[in-house]
Design a protein around this motif. Structure first.
Motif, PDB file in Angstrom:
ATOM      1  N   HIS A   2      37.884  62.427  48.131  1.00 22.65           N
ATOM      2  CA  HIS A   2      37.589  61.508  49.244  1.00 22.65           C
ATOM      3  C   HIS A   2      36.947  60.227  48.694  1.00 22.65           C
ATOM      4  O   HIS A   2      37.312  59.116  49.094  1.00 22.65           O
ATOM      5  CB  HIS A   2      36.676  62.206  50.246  1.00 22.65           C
ATOM      6  CG  HIS A   2      35.923  61.291  51.164  1.00 22.65           C
ATOM      7  ND1 HIS A   2      36.536  60.585  52.187  1.00 22.65           N
ATOM      8  CD2 HIS A   2      34.608  60.947  51.219  1.00 22.65           C
ATOM      9  CE1 HIS A   2      35.621  59.855  52.828  1.00 22.65           C
ATOM     10  NE2 HIS A   2      34.456  60.050  52.268  1.00 22.65           N
ATOM     11  N   ASP A  23      28.634  58.660  49.316  1.00 24.44           N
ATOM     12  CA  ASP A  23      28.307  60.042  49.721  1.00 24.44           C
ATOM     13  C   ASP A  23      27.481  60.781  48.660  1.00 24.44           C
ATOM     14  O   ASP A  23      27.489  62.017  48.620  1.00 24.44           O
ATOM     15  CB  ASP A  23      29.601  60.823  50.026  1.00 24.44           C
ATOM     16  CG  ASP A  23      30.105  60.610  51.445  1.00 24.44           C
ATOM     17  OD1 ASP A  23      29.304  60.230  52.320  1.00 24.44           O
ATOM     18  OD2 ASP A  23      31.308  60.831  51.686  1.00 24.44           O
ATOM     19  N   HIS A  75      21.927  65.019  64.403  1.00 25.24           N
ATOM     20  CA  HIS A  75      22.622  65.903  63.456  1.00 25.24           C
ATOM     21  C   HIS A  75      22.302  65.535  61.998  1.00 25.24           C
ATOM     22  O   HIS A  75      22.267  64.357  61.631  1.00 25.24           O
ATOM     23  CB  HIS A  75      24.129  65.822  63.699  1.00 25.24           C
ATOM     24  CG  HIS A  75      24.867  67.018  63.197  1.00 25.24           C
ATOM     25  ND1 HIS A  75      25.204  67.147  61.877  1.00 25.24           N
ATOM     26  CD2 HIS A  75      25.279  68.144  63.818  1.00 25.24           C
ATOM     27  CE1 HIS A  75      25.823  68.304  61.703  1.00 25.24           C
ATOM     28  NE2 HIS A  75      25.888  68.928  62.874  1.00 25.24           N
ATOM     29  N   LEU A  94      23.901  62.887  59.592  1.00 22.47           N
ATOM     30  CA  LEU A  94      23.534  61.470  59.534  1.00 22.47           C
ATOM     31  C   LEU A  94      22.569  61.168  58.387  1.00 22.47           C
ATOM     32  O   LEU A  94      22.413  60.008  58.010  1.00 22.47           O
ATOM     33  CB  LEU A  94      22.858  61.043  60.847  1.00 22.47           C
ATOM     34  CG  LEU A  94      23.699  61.158  62.119  1.00 22.47           C
ATOM     35  CD1 LEU A  94      22.845  60.863  63.349  1.00 22.47           C
ATOM     36  CD2 LEU A  94      24.865  60.193  62.049  1.00 22.47           C
ATOM     37  N   HIS A 124      26.559  53.499  56.081  1.00 21.36           N
ATOM     38  CA  HIS A 124      27.982  53.826  56.100  1.00 21.36           C
ATOM     39  C   HIS A 124      28.372  54.829  57.184  1.00 21.36           C
ATOM     40  O   HIS A 124      29.540  54.926  57.545  1.00 21.36           O
ATOM     41  CB  HIS A 124      28.468  54.298  54.708  1.00 21.36           C
ATOM     42  CG  HIS A 124      28.294  55.758  54.449  1.00 21.36           C
ATOM     43  ND1 HIS A 124      27.208  56.283  53.783  1.00 21.36           N
ATOM     44  CD2 HIS A 124      29.072  56.838  54.758  1.00 21.36           C
ATOM     45  CE1 HIS A 124      27.338  57.597  53.680  1.00 21.36           C
ATOM     46  NE2 HIS A 124      28.453  57.960  54.274  1.00 21.36           N
ATOM     47  N   ASP A 132      35.573  54.307  54.412  1.00 23.96           N
ATOM     48  CA  ASP A 132      35.216  55.714  54.610  1.00 23.96           C
ATOM     49  C   ASP A 132      36.052  56.322  55.733  1.00 23.96           C
ATOM     50  O   ASP A 132      36.460  57.476  55.677  1.00 23.96           O
ATOM     51  CB  ASP A 132      33.719  55.786  54.954  1.00 23.96           C
ATOM     52  CG  ASP A 132      33.189  57.201  55.023  1.00 23.96           C
ATOM     53  OD1 ASP A 132      33.686  58.060  54.285  1.00 23.96           O
ATOM     54  OD2 ASP A 132      32.262  57.430  55.823  1.00 23.96           O
ATOM     55  N   ARG A 154      42.081  60.804  54.930  1.00 26.49           N
ATOM     56  CA  ARG A 154      41.639  61.049  56.313  1.00 26.49           C
ATOM     57  C   ARG A 154      42.832  61.296  57.217  1.00 26.49           C
ATOM     58  O   ARG A 154      43.785  60.514  57.228  1.00 26.49           O
ATOM     59  CB  ARG A 154      40.867  59.831  56.847  1.00 26.49           C
ATOM     60  CG  ARG A 154      39.578  59.535  56.136  1.00 26.49           C
ATOM     61  CD  ARG A 154      38.533  60.585  56.421  1.00 26.49           C
ATOM     62  NE  ARG A 154      37.181  60.010  56.296  1.00 26.49           N
ATOM     63  CZ  ARG A 154      36.075  60.737  56.184  1.00 26.49           C
ATOM     64  NH1 ARG A 154      36.140  62.058  56.175  1.00 26.49           N
ATOM     65  NH2 ARG A 154      34.914  60.141  56.086  1.00 26.49           N
ATOM     66  N   THR A 213      34.734  57.085  67.085  1.00 27.35           N
ATOM     67  CA  THR A 213      33.669  58.018  66.691  1.00 27.35           C
ATOM     68  C   THR A 213      32.829  58.406  67.912  1.00 27.35           C
ATOM     69  O   THR A 213      32.500  59.586  68.109  1.00 27.35           O
ATOM     70  CB  THR A 213      32.782  57.379  65.607  1.00 27.35           C
ATOM     71  OG1 THR A 213      33.581  57.102  64.458  1.00 27.35           O
ATOM     72  CG2 THR A 213      31.648  58.317  65.206  1.00 27.35           C
ATOM     73  N   GLN A 268      28.333  65.929  71.805  1.00 26.60           N
ATOM     74  CA  GLN A 268      27.356  65.670  70.740  1.00 26.60           C
ATOM     75  C   GLN A 268      26.574  64.413  71.092  1.00 26.60           C
ATOM     76  O   GLN A 268      27.147  63.472  71.652  1.00 26.60           O
ATOM     77  CB  GLN A 268      28.090  65.408  69.423  1.00 26.60           C
ATOM     78  CG  GLN A 268      28.715  66.636  68.792  1.00 26.60           C
ATOM     79  CD  GLN A 268      27.738  67.394  67.934  1.00 26.60           C
ATOM     80  OE1 GLN A 268      26.856  66.825  67.335  1.00 26.60           O
ATOM     81  NE2 GLN A 268      27.891  68.703  67.904  1.00 26.60           N
ATOM     82  N   VAL A 300      24.884  60.788  70.563  1.00 22.43           N
ATOM     83  CA  VAL A 300      25.273  59.595  69.795  1.00 22.43           C
ATOM     84  C   VAL A 300      24.000  58.912  69.312  1.00 22.43           C
ATOM     85  O   VAL A 300      23.124  58.575  70.113  1.00 22.43           O
ATOM     86  CB  VAL A 300      26.100  58.615  70.651  1.00 22.43           C
ATOM     87  CG1 VAL A 300      26.476  57.371  69.843  1.00 22.43           C
ATOM     88  CG2 VAL A 300      27.349  59.309  71.189  1.00 22.43           C
ATOM     89  N   PHE A 301      23.880  58.717  68.016  1.00 22.45           N
ATOM     90  CA  PHE A 301      22.677  58.095  67.456  1.00 22.45           C
ATOM     91  C   PHE A 301      22.591  56.633  67.904  1.00 22.45           C
ATOM     92  O   PHE A 301      23.612  55.934  67.973  1.00 22.45           O
ATOM     93  CB  PHE A 301      22.718  58.183  65.923  1.00 22.45           C
ATOM     94  CG  PHE A 301      21.419  57.814  65.272  1.00 22.45           C
ATOM     95  CD1 PHE A 301      20.288  58.607  65.440  1.00 22.45           C
ATOM     96  CD2 PHE A 301      21.314  56.664  64.490  1.00 22.45           C
ATOM     97  CE1 PHE A 301      19.081  58.264  64.847  1.00 22.45           C
ATOM     98  CE2 PHE A 301      20.112  56.315  63.899  1.00 22.45           C
ATOM     99  CZ  PHE A 301      18.994  57.123  64.074  1.00 22.45           C
TER     100      PHE A 301
HETATM  101  O1  DGI Z   1      30.290  61.632  54.954  1.00 24.21           O
HETATM  102  P1  DGI Z   1      31.678  61.537  55.531  1.00 24.21           P
HETATM  103  O2  DGI Z   1      32.158  62.837  56.081  1.00 24.21           O
HETATM  104  O3  DGI Z   1      32.652  60.941  54.584  1.00 24.21           O
HETATM  105  O4  DGI Z   1      31.648  60.543  56.797  1.00 24.21           O
HETATM  106  P2  DGI Z   1      30.419  59.867  57.573  1.00 24.21           P
HETATM  107  O5  DGI Z   1      29.254  59.724  56.677  1.00 24.21           O
HETATM  108  O6  DGI Z   1      30.946  58.620  58.185  1.00 24.21           O
HETATM  109  O7  DGI Z   1      30.131  60.800  58.818  1.00 24.21           O
HETATM  110  C1  DGI Z   1      29.652  62.091  58.770  1.00 24.21           C
HETATM  111  C2  DGI Z   1      29.623  62.676  60.181  1.00 24.21           C
HETATM  112  O8  DGI Z   1      28.664  62.012  61.007  1.00 24.21           O
HETATM  113  C3  DGI Z   1      30.940  62.596  60.963  1.00 24.21           C
HETATM  114  O9  DGI Z   1      31.351  63.933  61.275  1.00 24.21           O
HETATM  115  C4  DGI Z   1      30.633  61.890  62.251  1.00 24.21           C
HETATM  116  C5  DGI Z   1      29.146  61.999  62.333  1.00 24.21           C
HETATM  117  N1  DGI Z   1      28.519  60.899  63.084  1.00 24.21           N
HETATM  118  C6  DGI Z   1      28.741  59.570  62.962  1.00 24.21           C
HETATM  119  N2  DGI Z   1      27.990  58.878  63.837  1.00 24.21           N
HETATM  120  C7  DGI Z   1      27.269  59.793  64.533  1.00 24.21           C
HETATM  121  C8  DGI Z   1      27.597  61.084  64.044  1.00 24.21           C
HETATM  122  N3  DGI Z   1      27.023  62.217  64.521  1.00 24.21           N
HETATM  123  C9  DGI Z   1      26.113  62.096  65.530  1.00 24.21           C
HETATM  124  N4  DGI Z   1      25.548  63.203  66.019  1.00 24.21           N
HETATM  125  N5  DGI Z   1      25.769  60.892  66.042  1.00 24.21           N
HETATM  126  C10 DGI Z   1      26.293  59.713  65.600  1.00 24.21           C
HETATM  127  O10 DGI Z   1      25.952  58.642  66.089  1.00 24.21           O
END
Ligand code: DGI
Ligand code: FE
Ligand code: FE
Ligand code: FE
Length: 187
Positions: free
Chosen positions: A21, A51, A78, A81, A109, A127, A133, A160, A169, A171-172
């Motif tokens: 990835h 990552d 979660h 994050l 990111h 990403d 993906r 997202t 879920q 949302v942050f």
């Molecule tokens: O690390 P990756 O899997 O490559 O991708 P990422 O870092 O963009 O995201 C990891 C996870 O975080 C993905 O399943 C979606 C989730 N995510 C993104 N924004 C939010 C979130 N989860 C919650 N609870 N709230 C958010 O705002």
């Protein structure tokens, strides 16, 4: 730092799948940086390390968020994050990368943030659309990303948020703030 040295370092911290990835994010970020006139070397390094903290134990990440006075609201959301802000810290501390633009691209990111820099948008988007993906809507975003960077980021954020809502879920706030910023301040 050279690409191969960086890759050698990050490989030790990732599973094979996550390393694949990372290579996809690196290629995509370099391509986007060339397309949109960003610093290609910075995009490459930020992508390679984005990552870095993905597999740190939850307890270690939690402690760093508290000790380093990061946004403590993260702890109510979660743990997925956490690897982004913790990654920015550890890449500085353990790898010795001090470039604030690169660190910010790693830090934001996952959620994005209002007023993202060009480099931050590129890593966020790379990403989301790297070749490995596969999820609904990703091809749309790939198409938009070829010509309209902000539109592509907006669509990725929107998808997202829809995805999170469909799974009930939370949302942050930074994710919602990113959406609002692009809607209100986009061209
Ligand atoms: O690390 P990756 O899997 O490559 O991708 P990422 O870092 O963009 O995201 C990891 C996870 O975080 C993905 O399943 C979606 C989730 N995510 C993104 N924004 C939010 C979130 N989860 C919650 N609870 N709230 C958010 O705002
Ligand atoms: Fe991530
Ligand atoms: Fe992402
Ligand atoms: Fe990633």
């Amino acid at each position: 730092m050279e690409r191969n040295d960086a890759l050698q370092i990050v490989k030790k911290h990732l599973t094979d799948k996550r390393y694949e990835h990372t290579l996809g994010v690196m290629e995509t970020a370099v391509h986007l940086a060339e397309t949109y006139g960003a610093d290609v070397k910075k995009a490459e390094l930020a992508a390679i390390f984005h990552d870095y903290a993905k597999f740190r134990p939850k307890e270690e990440m939690k402690q760093l968020i508290i000790d380093e006075q990061m946004d403590e609201r993260l702890l109510q959301f979660h743990h997925e994050l956490w690897h982004a802000p913790v990654g920015a810290l550890l890449v500085q501390r353990e790898v010795g990368i001090t470039d604030e633009e690169i660190l910010a691209a790693i830090r934001w990111h996952t959620t994005g943030r209002p007023k993202m820099t060009l480099l931050e948008k590129i890593v966020y988007l790379a990403d989301y659309i790297e070749p490995g993906r596969r999820f609904p809507g990703v091809d749309d975003v790939r198409g938009i990303a070829a010509h309209h960077l902000d539109d592509a980021v907006l669509t990725a954020v929107k998808n997202t948020i829809f995805f999170l809502m469909s799974k009930r879920q939370p949302v942050f706030p930074a994710t919602m703030d990113t959406y609002n910023d692009l809607i209100q301040n986009g061209e």
